[in-house]
Motif scaffolding. Sequence first.
Motif, PDB file in Angstrom:
ATOM      1  N   ILE A  20      -1.425  14.798 -56.303  1.00 11.27           N
ATOM      2  CA  ILE A  20      -1.241  15.441 -57.632  1.00 11.27           C
ATOM      3  C   ILE A  20       0.134  16.323 -57.828  1.00 11.27           C
ATOM      4  CG2 ILE A  20      -2.255  17.158 -59.046  1.00 11.27           C
ATOM      5  CD1 ILE A  20      -5.236  16.057 -57.852  1.00 11.27           C
ATOM      6  N   ASN A  21       0.404  17.080 -56.587  1.00 14.21           N
ATOM      7  CA  ASN A  21       1.219  17.736 -56.653  1.00 14.21           C
ATOM      8  C   ASN A  21       2.652  17.035 -56.986  1.00 14.21           C
ATOM      9  OD1 ASN A  21       0.788  20.684 -56.809  1.00 14.21           O
ATOM     10  ND2 ASN A  21       0.285  20.687 -54.587  1.00 14.21           N
ATOM     11  N   ARG A  22       2.780  16.000 -55.506  1.00 15.58           N
ATOM     12  CA  ARG A  22       3.815  15.108 -55.691  1.00 15.58           C
ATOM     13  C   ARG A  22       4.126  14.302 -56.979  1.00 15.58           C
ATOM     14  NH1 ARG A  22       5.529   9.895 -54.542  1.00 15.58           N
ATOM     15  NH2 ARG A  22       3.555   9.103 -54.761  1.00 15.58           N
ATOM     16  N   VAL A  23       3.274  13.769 -57.724  1.00 15.08           N
ATOM     17  CA  VAL A  23       3.191  12.810 -58.675  1.00 15.08           C
ATOM     18  C   VAL A  23       3.455  13.634 -60.165  1.00 15.08           C
ATOM     19  CG1 VAL A  23       2.360  11.033 -60.144  1.00 15.08           C
ATOM     20  CG2 VAL A  23       2.493  11.007 -57.613  1.00 15.08           C
ATOM     21  N   VAL A  24       2.550  14.660 -60.407  1.00  9.78           N
ATOM     22  CA  VAL A  24       2.426  15.325 -61.547  1.00  9.78           C
ATOM     23  C   VAL A  24       3.020  16.682 -61.728  1.00  9.78           C
ATOM     24  CG1 VAL A  24       0.607  16.263 -63.414  1.00  9.78           C
ATOM     25  CG2 VAL A  24       0.181  14.149 -61.877  1.00  9.78           C
ATOM     26  N   LEU A  25       2.681  17.538 -60.861  1.00  6.76           N
ATOM     27  CA  LEU A  25       3.190  18.894 -61.083  1.00  6.76           C
ATOM     28  C   LEU A  25       4.555  19.144 -60.485  1.00  6.76           C
ATOM     29  CD1 LEU A  25      -0.227  20.761 -59.827  1.00  6.76           C
ATOM     30  CD2 LEU A  25       0.803  20.297 -62.185  1.00  6.76           C
ATOM     31  N   ASN A  26       5.212  18.501 -59.068  1.00  2.00           N
ATOM     32  CA  ASN A  26       6.240  19.112 -58.401  1.00  2.00           C
ATOM     33  C   ASN A  26       7.306  18.421 -59.237  1.00  2.00           C
ATOM     34  OD1 ASN A  26       5.508  18.572 -55.290  1.00  2.00           O
ATOM     35  ND2 ASN A  26       4.786  20.048 -56.389  1.00  2.00           N
ATOM     36  N   PRO A  27       7.427  17.186 -59.983  1.00  2.00           N
ATOM     37  CA  PRO A  27       8.596  17.080 -60.978  1.00  2.00           C
ATOM     38  C   PRO A  27       8.593  17.828 -62.402  1.00  2.00           C
ATOM     39  CG  PRO A  27       7.265  15.097 -60.395  1.00  2.00           C
ATOM     40  CD  PRO A  27       6.507  16.138 -59.714  1.00  2.00           C
ATOM     41  N   ARG A  28       7.694  18.759 -62.315  1.00  2.00           N
ATOM     42  CA  ARG A  28       7.624  19.607 -63.546  1.00  2.00           C
ATOM     43  C   ARG A  28       8.033  20.929 -63.232  1.00  2.00           C
ATOM     44  NH1 ARG A  28       4.463  15.177 -64.545  1.00  2.00           N
ATOM     45  NH2 ARG A  28       4.619  14.607 -66.451  1.00  2.00           N
ATOM     46  N   GLY A  29       8.066  21.373 -61.904  1.00  2.00           N
ATOM     47  CA  GLY A  29       8.500  22.411 -61.123  1.00  2.00           C
ATOM     48  C   GLY A  29       7.466  23.240 -60.862  1.00  2.00           C
ATOM     49  N   ASP A  60      12.498  26.960 -63.007  1.00  2.00           N
ATOM     50  CA  ASP A  60      13.982  27.365 -63.305  1.00  2.00           C
ATOM     51  C   ASP A  60      15.179  26.764 -62.366  1.00  2.00           C
ATOM     52  OD1 ASP A  60      12.923  28.848 -61.273  1.00  2.00           O
ATOM     53  OD2 ASP A  60      13.917  30.714 -62.015  1.00  2.00           O
ATOM     54  N   ASP A  61      14.535  26.306 -61.410  1.00  2.00           N
ATOM     55  CA  ASP A  61      15.523  25.610 -60.429  1.00  2.00           C
ATOM     56  C   ASP A  61      15.160  23.863 -60.198  1.00  2.00           C
ATOM     57  OD1 ASP A  61      13.462  25.517 -58.597  1.00  2.00           O
ATOM     58  OD2 ASP A  61      14.339  27.205 -57.509  1.00  2.00           O
ATOM     59  N   ASP A  62      15.395  23.479 -59.242  1.00  2.00           N
ATOM     60  CA  ASP A  62      15.106  22.180 -58.678  1.00  2.00           C
ATOM     61  C   ASP A  62      13.838  21.750 -58.523  1.00  2.00           C
ATOM     62  OD1 ASP A  62      17.811  21.504 -59.098  1.00  2.00           O
ATOM     63  OD2 ASP A  62      18.020  21.424 -56.953  1.00  2.00           O
ATOM     64  N   GLY A  63      12.726  22.801 -58.497  1.00  2.00           N
ATOM     65  CA  GLY A  63      11.198  22.584 -58.259  1.00  2.00           C
ATOM     66  C   GLY A  63      10.866  22.383 -56.847  1.00  2.00           C
ATOM     67  N   PHE A  64       9.956  21.834 -56.529  1.00  2.00           N
ATOM     68  CA  PHE A  64       9.439  21.635 -55.084  1.00  2.00           C
ATOM     69  C   PHE A  64       9.670  20.276 -54.558  1.00  2.00           C
ATOM     70  CE2 PHE A  64       7.032  24.800 -57.569  1.00  2.00           C
ATOM     71  CZ  PHE A  64       6.703  25.756 -56.452  1.00  2.00           C
ATOM     72  N   VAL A  65      10.168  20.256 -53.298  1.00  2.00           N
ATOM     73  CA  VAL A  65      10.455  18.908 -52.528  1.00  2.00           C
ATOM     74  C   VAL A  65       9.618  19.387 -51.270  1.00  2.00           C
ATOM     75  CG1 VAL A  65      12.042  17.723 -51.546  1.00  2.00           C
ATOM     76  CG2 VAL A  65      12.556  18.345 -53.595  1.00  2.00           C
TER      77      VAL A  65
END
Length: 127
Positions: A20-29, A60-65
Amino acid sequence: MKVIHDAAQFLHETGLLAEINRVVLNPRGLALSTIAELPGPDPREEQRVASFGPLYDKRDDDGFVLPEKDLALASARLREREADGTVPVRPQREARLGFVVQPWPGEAKAKERPRRAASPRRPRGRR
């Protein structure tokens, strides 16, 4: 319909929270976190999740990886749970409903997508 009362633990241990984080939330920061219980006396015991934690916001930046190691662990956990039937992708959804992921209103379902134009037929007859 069954109810899973310990949703944070279930999503964490099946790898679905990472997905969920990888596909939905992380791309949205964004990233949904969990809060772990204090570890017990046995260090071999897997840590349990107490609840969901905060929703982190890095829009406000590249988000989560995620680090490769964590991503590989979450992926293996999810694939294992899919294989053992705990969280399988439901193939009957496509057979019965025409989709696996429900399309947004106005978005074509997989079966309704326009097909490629057929190549023109040659007239039948003698060569």
